[in-house]
Write an enzyme that holds these catalytic residues in place. Structure first.
Site, PDB file in Angstrom:
ATOM      1  N   LYS A 146       0.925  -1.070  -0.022  1.00 15.48           N
ATOM      2  CA  LYS A 146       0.891   0.233  -0.471  1.00 15.48           C
ATOM      3  C   LYS A 146       0.611   1.262  -0.036  1.00 15.48           C
ATOM      4  O   LYS A 146       0.582   1.965  -0.533  1.00 15.48           O
ATOM      5  CB  LYS A 146      -0.682   0.084   1.562  1.00 15.48           C
ATOM      6  CG  LYS A 146      -2.123  -0.955   0.895  1.00 15.48           C
ATOM      7  CD  LYS A 146      -3.016  -0.637   2.303  1.00 15.48           C
ATOM      8  CE  LYS A 146      -2.485  -1.358   3.606  1.00 15.48           C
ATOM      9  NZ  LYS A 146      -0.833  -2.232   3.851  1.00 15.48           N
ATOM     10  N   GLY A 184       4.575  -0.344   8.249  1.00 13.01           N
ATOM     11  CA  GLY A 184       5.871  -0.317   8.027  1.00 13.01           C
ATOM     12  C   GLY A 184       5.035  -0.096   6.195  1.00 13.01           C
ATOM     13  O   GLY A 184       5.129  -1.227   5.913  1.00 13.01           O
ATOM     14  N   HIS A 185       5.242   1.352   6.000  1.00  7.56           N
ATOM     15  CA  HIS A 185       4.988   1.922   4.668  1.00  7.56           C
ATOM     16  C   HIS A 185       6.414   1.583   4.112  1.00  7.56           C
ATOM     17  O   HIS A 185       6.629   3.026   3.987  1.00  7.56           O
ATOM     18  CB  HIS A 185       4.040   2.365   4.205  1.00  7.56           C
ATOM     19  CG  HIS A 185       2.225   1.911   4.843  1.00  7.56           C
ATOM     20  ND1 HIS A 185       1.107   2.890   5.034  1.00  7.56           N
ATOM     21  CD2 HIS A 185       2.123   0.742   5.716  1.00  7.56           C
ATOM     22  CE1 HIS A 185       0.654   1.866   5.520  1.00  7.56           C
ATOM     23  NE2 HIS A 185       1.073   0.890   6.117  1.00  7.56           N
ATOM     24  N   GLN A 217      -1.859  -2.024   7.612  1.00  8.81           N
ATOM     25  CA  GLN A 217      -2.217  -3.834   8.080  1.00  8.81           C
ATOM     26  C   GLN A 217      -3.235  -3.772   6.557  1.00  8.81           C
ATOM     27  O   GLN A 217      -3.342  -2.890   5.907  1.00  8.81           O
ATOM     28  CB  GLN A 217      -3.234  -3.483   9.703  1.00  8.81           C
ATOM     29  CG  GLN A 217      -1.867  -3.386  10.616  1.00  8.81           C
ATOM     30  CD  GLN A 217      -2.104  -1.888  11.166  1.00  8.81           C
ATOM     31  OE1 GLN A 217      -2.859  -1.082  11.242  1.00  8.81           O
ATOM     32  NE2 GLN A 217      -0.413  -1.927  11.141  1.00  8.81           N
TER      33      GLN A 217
HETATM   34  P1  IMP Z   1       0.256  -5.536  16.613  1.00 10.56           P
HETATM   35  O1  IMP Z   1      -0.649  -4.749  15.262  1.00 10.56           O
HETATM   36  O2  IMP Z   1       0.966  -4.781  16.766  1.00 10.56           O
HETATM   37  O3  IMP Z   1      -0.667  -5.647  17.929  1.00 10.56           O
HETATM   38  O4  IMP Z   1       0.054  -7.144  16.052  1.00 10.56           O
HETATM   39  C1  IMP Z   1      -1.166  -7.552  15.639  1.00 10.56           C
HETATM   40  C2  IMP Z   1      -1.176  -8.520  14.495  1.00 10.56           C
HETATM   41  O5  IMP Z   1      -1.108  -7.872  13.877  1.00 10.56           O
HETATM   42  C3  IMP Z   1       0.430  -8.748  14.082  1.00 10.56           C
HETATM   43  O6  IMP Z   1      -0.144 -11.127  13.467  1.00 10.56           O
HETATM   44  C4  IMP Z   1       1.095  -8.207  13.154  1.00 10.56           C
HETATM   45  O7  IMP Z   1       2.187  -9.108  12.702  1.00 10.56           O
HETATM   46  C5  IMP Z   1      -0.040  -8.085  12.804  1.00 10.56           C
HETATM   47  N1  IMP Z   1       0.543  -6.804  12.293  1.00 10.56           N
HETATM   48  C6  IMP Z   1       0.493  -5.182  12.187  1.00 10.56           C
HETATM   49  N2  IMP Z   1       0.922  -4.608  11.633  1.00 10.56           N
HETATM   50  C7  IMP Z   1       0.981  -4.654  10.489  1.00 10.56           C
HETATM   51  C8  IMP Z   1       1.506  -4.750   9.253  1.00 10.56           C
HETATM   52  O8  IMP Z   1       1.420  -3.107   9.315  1.00 10.56           O
HETATM   53  N3  IMP Z   1       0.779  -5.132   8.290  1.00 10.56           N
HETATM   54  C9  IMP Z   1       1.237  -6.909   8.416  1.00 10.56           C
HETATM   55  N4  IMP Z   1       0.799  -7.168   9.708  1.00 10.56           N
HETATM   56  C10 IMP Z   1       0.867  -6.134  10.765  1.00 10.56           C
HETATM   57 MG    MG Z   2       3.754  -3.536   6.380  1.00 15.55          MG
END
Ligand code: IMP
Ligand code: MG
Length: 426
Positions: free
Chosen positions: A19, A43-44, A227
């Site tokens: 994205k 992380g974009h 996400q």
């Molecule tokens: P949290 O958002 O750090 O609480 O993580 C919850 C879940 O969402 C975990 O499986 C993370 O790896 C996933 N996740 C959170 N942010 C990202 C993102 O930006 N990209 C991919 N996975 C994400």
């Molecule tokens: Mg990412």
């Protein structure tokens, strides 16, 4: 390039669909870019002029010097990450003066949130989520418990310090008694905030009102999802989700604008599927092909550096994301990574207890057996592709199959990570 005044760009899978690149691309034609949920878990990655920036906290369009970037009330903020990211942009020679607007309602992530996030995962016996350990869950918990501290609270620093000291006391008790780790001192954190307070105050505004007025004036605004749909707190693969709502329908509520101000929604998905962290993944490939995709696609988390799990494209997921978000158009990313495989598959629905199912069902995700369609593999040098008709027959067949099976029109196909490598169909 963008007909509507407001365009939402939403991840159709488990995040990391690419994205960042797409948002950055459209921001060239927009006046503003809004992050509406999540925090530094995102992380974009944006690559431009041989430079690379990974945005965690800021909207991805900010490398365009004309654009305004907004962090809306649904987001949570780690002030240290925010400051570093702004510094990084400055170091790249990007002027951010009067271009970053942060809603005063955004809740703050404190050092204890990150520590709790880490320790909680470490001590879990059963369901580990594999969070990014950025304090996302614990911060949103405080918000919904109505004990959170917001960036707007910085206006009255003595009250802010008082509240925060109380919260450090409470959280340190938890850390010592439950998690058996040493307490965290509030002193250095409070010093950091004090030193940078004026700067943070200069960013704070009412983003709801600002964005409303911009749209009223006819300005073009991109809403940048973070996400993906399957990580949505309600509609994702709960409990393996993030703690915010990632879907298009939640934009108006998280930014504070009328719902009918969102004119168009686009789904972004990879030409295969990835997921970082734990949880169900029906088309996951734990074999050599999975490894190939992981390595060739450089599938490492942009925030945590963890290896991403990889698997085949799954139409059931896209159908689900299409229905939930209401998009009709797709942008397919990283098509080049599939090139050179000697086998190519797409999952089209599932078998569950002997019955056929078309659309992904998060609740049953661990038990869905994908039905695969074999396609002709392709091996194309994508450097030479300048327009849609330059795609090899097998690539077109792959793309047409996705269109046919998902009922979405492919608007564009993105190759690699450079800003200009994006091929529009029309
Ligand atoms: P949290 O958002 O750090 O609480 O993580 C919850 C879940 O969402 C975990 O499986 C993370 O790896 C996933 N996740 C959170 N942010 C990202 C993102 O930006 N990209 C991919 N996975 C994400
Ligand atoms: Mg990412």
């Amino acid at each position: 390039m963008i007909k509507s005044n407001s365009l939402a760009i939403i991840g159709a899978q488990w995040g990391d669909e690419g994205k960042g690149k797409i948002v950055d691309f459209f921001c060239k034609y927009a006046d503003g870019c809004v992050r509406f949920q999540g925090g530094p878990n995102a992380g974009h990655t944006v690559v431009f002029d041989d430079k690379r920036v990974i945005f965690h906290q800021l909207p991805s369009g900010l490398t365009h010097s004309h654009l305004k970037g907004y962090i809306a009330s649904g987001c949570i903020i780690d002030l240290e990450v925010l400051k570093n990211e702004i510094e990084e942009l400055k170091n790249l020679g990007i002027d951010i003066k009067n271009r970053i607007f942060v809603d005063y309602r955004c809740h703050l992530i404190f050092p204890f949130h990150k520590e709790i996030d880490k320790k909680r995962e470490e001590l879990k016996k059963g369901v580990k989520i594999g969070t990014t350990q950025k304090g996302i869950g614990p911060c949103y918990e405080d918000k919904y418990q109505r004990i959170g501290i917001r960036i707007g609270d910085l206006k009255d620093f003595s009250l802010f310090s008082e509240k925060l000291k109380q919260e450090f006391l409470r959280k340190n008790y938890l850390l010592m008694e439950i998690y058996e780790v040493p307490p965290i001192s509030e002193k250095s954190y409070l010093n950091f905030v004090k030193e940078n307070r004026e700067f943070f105050l200069s960013l704070i505004t009412d983003v709801s009102k600002e964005v409303y007025e911009e749209l009223k004036k006819g300005k073009k605004i991109i809403f940048e999802g973070a996400q993906g749909t399957l990580l949505d707190i309600n509609f994702g693969t709960y409990p393996y989700v993030t703690s915010s709502s990632t879907i298009a329908g939640s934009i108006s509520g998280q930014v504070g604008i009328p719902f009918n101000f969102i004119e168009e929604v686009i789904g972004v998905c990879k030409a295969y599927t990835t997921r970082v962290g734990e949880g169900p993944f029906p088309t996951e490939l734990t074999n050599e092909i999975g490894k190939y995709l992981q390595e060739k696609g450089k599938e490492f988390g942009a925030t945590t550096g963890r290896k991403r799990r990889c698997g085949w494209f799954d139409c059931g997921i896209i159908r689900y994301a299409k229905r939930i978000n209401g998009f009709e158009k797709l942008i397919i990313t990283k098509i080049d990574i599939l090139s050179g495989l000697n086998e190519l598959k797409i999952a089209n629905g599932y078998i569950y207890e002997g019955n056929e199912i078309d659309e992904f069902i998060p609740e049953l995700a661990y038990h869905l057996e994908p039905k695969y369609l074999e396609l002709k593999p392709f091996n194309q040098d994508f450097n030479k592709v300048k327009s849609y008709k330059d795609f090899d027959e097998e690539v077109l067949e792959f793309l047409n199959t996705i269109e046919r099976l998902t009922g979405c029109e492919i608007w564009a196909v993105s190759i690699g990570e450079k800003r200009e490598d994006i091929i529009f169909k029309y």
